[in-house]
Write a protein that holds these residues in place. Structure first.
Motif, PDB file in Angstrom:
ATOM      1  N   ASN A   1      -5.618   8.332  -9.331  1.00 59.11           N
ATOM      2  CA  ASN A   1      -6.733   7.504  -9.811  1.00 59.11           C
ATOM      3  C   ASN A   1      -6.317   6.503 -10.890  1.00 59.11           C
ATOM      4  O   ASN A   1      -7.036   6.281 -11.869  1.00 59.11           O
ATOM      5  N   THR A   2      -5.171   5.868 -10.694  1.00 57.15           N
ATOM      6  CA  THR A   2      -4.727   4.822 -11.607  1.00 57.15           C
ATOM      7  C   THR A   2      -5.635   3.600 -11.448  1.00 57.15           C
ATOM      8  O   THR A   2      -5.950   3.196 -10.315  1.00 57.15           O
ATOM      9  N   PRO A   3      -6.080   2.985 -12.546  1.00 54.50           N
ATOM     10  CA  PRO A   3      -6.927   1.783 -12.451  1.00 54.50           C
ATOM     11  C   PRO A   3      -6.261   0.698 -11.602  1.00 54.50           C
ATOM     12  O   PRO A   3      -5.044   0.525 -11.628  1.00 54.50           O
ATOM     13  N   LYS A   4      -7.082  -0.039 -10.867  1.00 53.95           N
ATOM     14  CA  LYS A   4      -6.572  -1.013  -9.907  1.00 53.95           C
ATOM     15  C   LYS A   4      -5.665  -2.059 -10.542  1.00 53.95           C
ATOM     16  O   LYS A   4      -4.638  -2.429  -9.961  1.00 53.95           O
TER      17      LYS A   4
ATOM     18  N   ASP B   1      -1.794  -2.736  -9.438  1.00 57.03           N
ATOM     19  CA  ASP B   1      -1.318  -4.057  -9.002  1.00 57.03           C
ATOM     20  C   ASP B   1      -0.098  -4.496  -9.804  1.00 57.03           C
ATOM     21  O   ASP B   1       0.898  -4.962  -9.239  1.00 57.03           O
ATOM     22  N   ALA B   2      -0.161  -4.306 -11.118  1.00 57.20           N
ATOM     23  CA  ALA B   2       0.952  -4.719 -11.972  1.00 57.20           C
ATOM     24  C   ALA B   2       2.206  -3.900 -11.661  1.00 57.20           C
ATOM     25  O   ALA B   2       3.324  -4.450 -11.566  1.00 57.20           O
ATOM     26  N   LYS B   3       2.032  -2.592 -11.489  1.00 55.39           N
ATOM     27  CA  LYS B   3       3.177  -1.724 -11.239  1.00 55.39           C
ATOM     28  C   LYS B   3       3.804  -1.996  -9.880  1.00 55.39           C
ATOM     29  O   LYS B   3       5.035  -2.083  -9.740  1.00 55.39           O
ATOM     30  N   VAL B   4       2.971  -2.131  -8.861  1.00 58.40           N
ATOM     31  CA  VAL B   4       3.493  -2.365  -7.511  1.00 58.40           C
ATOM     32  C   VAL B   4       4.236  -3.691  -7.443  1.00 58.40           C
ATOM     33  O   VAL B   4       5.328  -3.785  -6.863  1.00 58.40           O
ATOM     34  N   ASN B   5       3.696  -4.716  -8.051  1.00 57.22           N
ATOM     35  CA  ASN B   5       4.382  -6.017  -8.039  1.00 57.22           C
ATOM     36  C   ASN B   5       5.713  -5.950  -8.770  1.00 57.22           C
ATOM     37  O   ASN B   5       6.704  -6.567  -8.351  1.00 57.22           O
ATOM     38  N   GLU B   6       5.737  -5.206  -9.863  1.00 56.74           N
ATOM     39  CA  GLU B   6       6.992  -5.019 -10.606  1.00 56.74           C
ATOM     40  C   GLU B   6       8.043  -4.335  -9.734  1.00 56.74           C
ATOM     41  O   GLU B   6       9.218  -4.743  -9.699  1.00 56.74           O
ATOM     42  N   LEU B   7       7.632  -3.291  -9.008  1.00 52.72           N
ATOM     43  CA  LEU B   7       8.571  -2.538  -8.171  1.00 52.72           C
ATOM     44  C   LEU B   7       9.009  -3.337  -6.952  1.00 52.72           C
ATOM     45  O   LEU B   7      10.163  -3.253  -6.529  1.00 52.72           O
ATOM     46  N   ILE B   8       8.103  -4.121  -6.390  1.00 50.18           N
ATOM     47  CA  ILE B   8       8.476  -4.974  -5.253  1.00 50.18           C
ATOM     48  C   ILE B   8       9.565  -5.959  -5.672  1.00 50.18           C
ATOM     49  O   ILE B   8      10.518  -6.212  -4.922  1.00 50.18           O
TER      50      ILE B   8
ATOM     51  N   ASP C   1       0.814  -1.218   0.000  1.00 47.16           N
ATOM     52  CA  ASP C   1       0.000   0.000   0.000  1.00 47.16           C
ATOM     53  C   ASP C   1       0.849   1.270   0.000  1.00 47.16           C
ATOM     54  O   ASP C   1       0.442   2.291  -0.567  1.00 47.16           O
ATOM     55  N   ASN C   2       2.010   1.241   0.644  1.00 44.11           N
ATOM     56  CA  ASN C   2       2.903   2.394   0.600  1.00 44.11           C
ATOM     57  C   ASN C   2       3.359   2.684  -0.830  1.00 44.11           C
ATOM     58  O   ASN C   2       3.409   3.836  -1.253  1.00 44.11           O
ATOM     59  N   ILE C   3       3.697   1.617  -1.554  1.00 42.55           N
ATOM     60  CA  ILE C   3       4.165   1.795  -2.932  1.00 42.55           C
ATOM     61  C   ILE C   3       3.013   2.209  -3.846  1.00 42.55           C
ATOM     62  O   ILE C   3       3.181   3.006  -4.775  1.00 42.55           O
ATOM     63  N   ALA C   4       1.811   1.692  -3.551  1.00 39.06           N
ATOM     64  CA  ALA C   4       0.641   1.988  -4.381  1.00 39.06           C
ATOM     65  C   ALA C   4       0.120   3.405  -4.182  1.00 39.06           C
ATOM     66  O   ALA C   4      -0.564   3.958  -5.063  1.00 39.06           O
TER      67      ALA C   4
ATOM     68  N   LEU D   1       9.544   5.524  -7.394  1.00 41.31           N
ATOM     69  CA  LEU D   1       9.576   5.121  -8.803  1.00 41.31           C
ATOM     70  C   LEU D   1       8.186   4.815  -9.369  1.00 41.31           C
ATOM     71  O   LEU D   1       8.058   4.536 -10.567  1.00 41.31           O
ATOM     72  N   ALA D   2       7.155   4.887  -8.529  1.00 39.44           N
ATOM     73  CA  ALA D   2       5.823   4.421  -8.927  1.00 39.44           C
ATOM     74  C   ALA D   2       5.279   5.139 -10.154  1.00 39.44           C
ATOM     75  O   ALA D   2       4.622   4.535 -11.003  1.00 39.44           O
ATOM     76  N   ASN D   3       5.540   6.443 -10.269  1.00 37.55           N
ATOM     77  CA  ASN D   3       5.005   7.221 -11.391  1.00 37.55           C
ATOM     78  C   ASN D   3       5.991   7.357 -12.553  1.00 37.55           C
ATOM     79  O   ASN D   3       5.866   8.277 -13.366  1.00 37.55           O
ATOM     80  N   ASP D   4       6.981   6.455 -12.612  1.00 35.70           N
ATOM     81  CA  ASP D   4       7.979   6.464 -13.695  1.00 35.70           C
ATOM     82  C   ASP D   4       8.642   7.831 -13.854  1.00 35.70           C
ATOM     83  O   ASP D   4       8.597   8.456 -14.930  1.00 35.70           O
TER      84      ASP D   4
END
Length: 341
Positions: A113-116, A120-127, A103-106, A157-160
């Protein structure tokens, strides 16, 4: 990528007092894709300078351009859009204590308002990128300092972003963890081409990953250039002090002797190697040929980012003329030679 011109920041004083001049007419040019270090003692102005780069601190005067856009001329909405392209990590992590790693990364993605499914895909990639797969559902209180900083990096890095600002990102960490975080930042820089600006008071951080460095003192940039040049040939007293502290050099006079009646002198020399010559036995070859005895008092062989370098402090014992000729011969072999005492 980042162009700063004649930047000043003065904090207001009380009553009729003039206030504190934190930054004084600073000029900096930071290239796209490089890792740029800013080093200074506490109170030098380095944190203020870093925070002006995303206008968390608004300068009193001067220009700040990021990717060709003048930040000081933007309205609130335009500034928010530009800040989304500038990630930031902090010394004390600044994580949401009641949110999990995931949730911190998300959080930055949810704010826009990024689609769920994309979150999920982005957070898992960053983790995966920061190596926290086994910790995704833990809370900050359950993490070590290094793990918390990895969460902070992933969140940044979440927002590239195109730029990553690091505010003393390793100063709260132990040496081994510091090295792992620096390696991660270097990996991110190489993999994504992100421009990284970091501030620190530790010279070894600069040496490990930075391409160029600026030394700040009293709110002014007193020296800047390639890390190799600044480290091996410091021109300002503050830079020299940082290097002396890093190398733990104390009083050199106790290392020097004069052997009375024998005409044998001692000289303390600092020898710098740079590039592949670092691994060649030049010192032994030259001094043995000159009939000079020597002792290594202190030394290191390492790398400044991708460049091999060596630095030795040696005491040479021999005839005065032989010592002079040896210094010249070492310089002719491509070594930097400096007489310390």
């Amino acid at each position: 990528m980042i162009e700063i011109r004649q930047l000043s920041k003065r904090y207001p004083g009380k009553g009729k007092t003039e206030g504190l001049l934190a930054l004084d007419r600073i000029d900096l040019h930071i290239e796209a894709g490089e890792i740029y270090g800013i080093i200074g003692h506490s109170g030098a102005g380095k944190s203020t300078l870093l925070r002006t780069m995303n206008l968390l601190e608004r300068p009193t005067e001067g220009s700040i351009q990021v990717a060709g856009i003048e930040l000081t001329q933007l309205n609130k909405k335009e500034l928010q859009q530009q800040r989304s392209k500038i990630g930031m990590i902090f010394q004390h992590f600044n994580l949401l204590s009641s949110a999990t790693v995931y949730d911190n990364i998300a959080f930055p993605l949810q704010l826009v308002n990024t689609p769920k499914h994309k979150v999920d895909a982005k957070v898992n990639e960053l983790i995966r990128l920061v190596g926290l797969e086994a910790h995704r559902d833990k809370y900050p209180a359950q993490l070590s300092g290094g793990q918390k900083q990895r969460v902070g990096i992933a969140r940044a890095l979440a927002n590239d972003p195109k730029v990553l600002l690091c505010d003393e990102a390793t100063s709260a960490l132990d040496p081994q963890t510091t090295q792992s975080i620096l390696s991660l930042l270097l990996q991110i820089n190489k993999q994504f081409g992100i421009t990284i600006v970091l501030i620190t008071h530790e010279m070894h951080v600069i040496q490990t990953i930075c391409d160029r460095v600026a030394v700040i003192h009293g709110g002014r940039i007193v020296e800047q250039g390639k890390v190799v040049d600044v480290f091996l040939k410091p021109s300002h007293a503050v830079t020299q002090e940082f290097i002396m502290e890093e190398n733990h050099l104390g009083d050199l006079s106790s290392w020097v002797s004069f052997k009375n009646g024998q005409g044998v002198h001692s000289r303390i020399m600092k020898i710098h190697y740079l590039g592949e010559v670092t691994y060649e036995p030049i010192l032994h070859r030259v001094l043995s040929a000159a009939g000079i005895e020597f002792a290594i008092l202190q030394g290191t062989i390492s790398r400044m980012k991708d460049v091999p370098y060596g630095q030795l402090i040696i005491r040479m014992d021999g005839k005065e003329e032989a010592l002079r000729h040896a210094a010249v011969a070492l310089a002719e072999q491509g070594l930097e030679v400096e007489v310390l005492a």
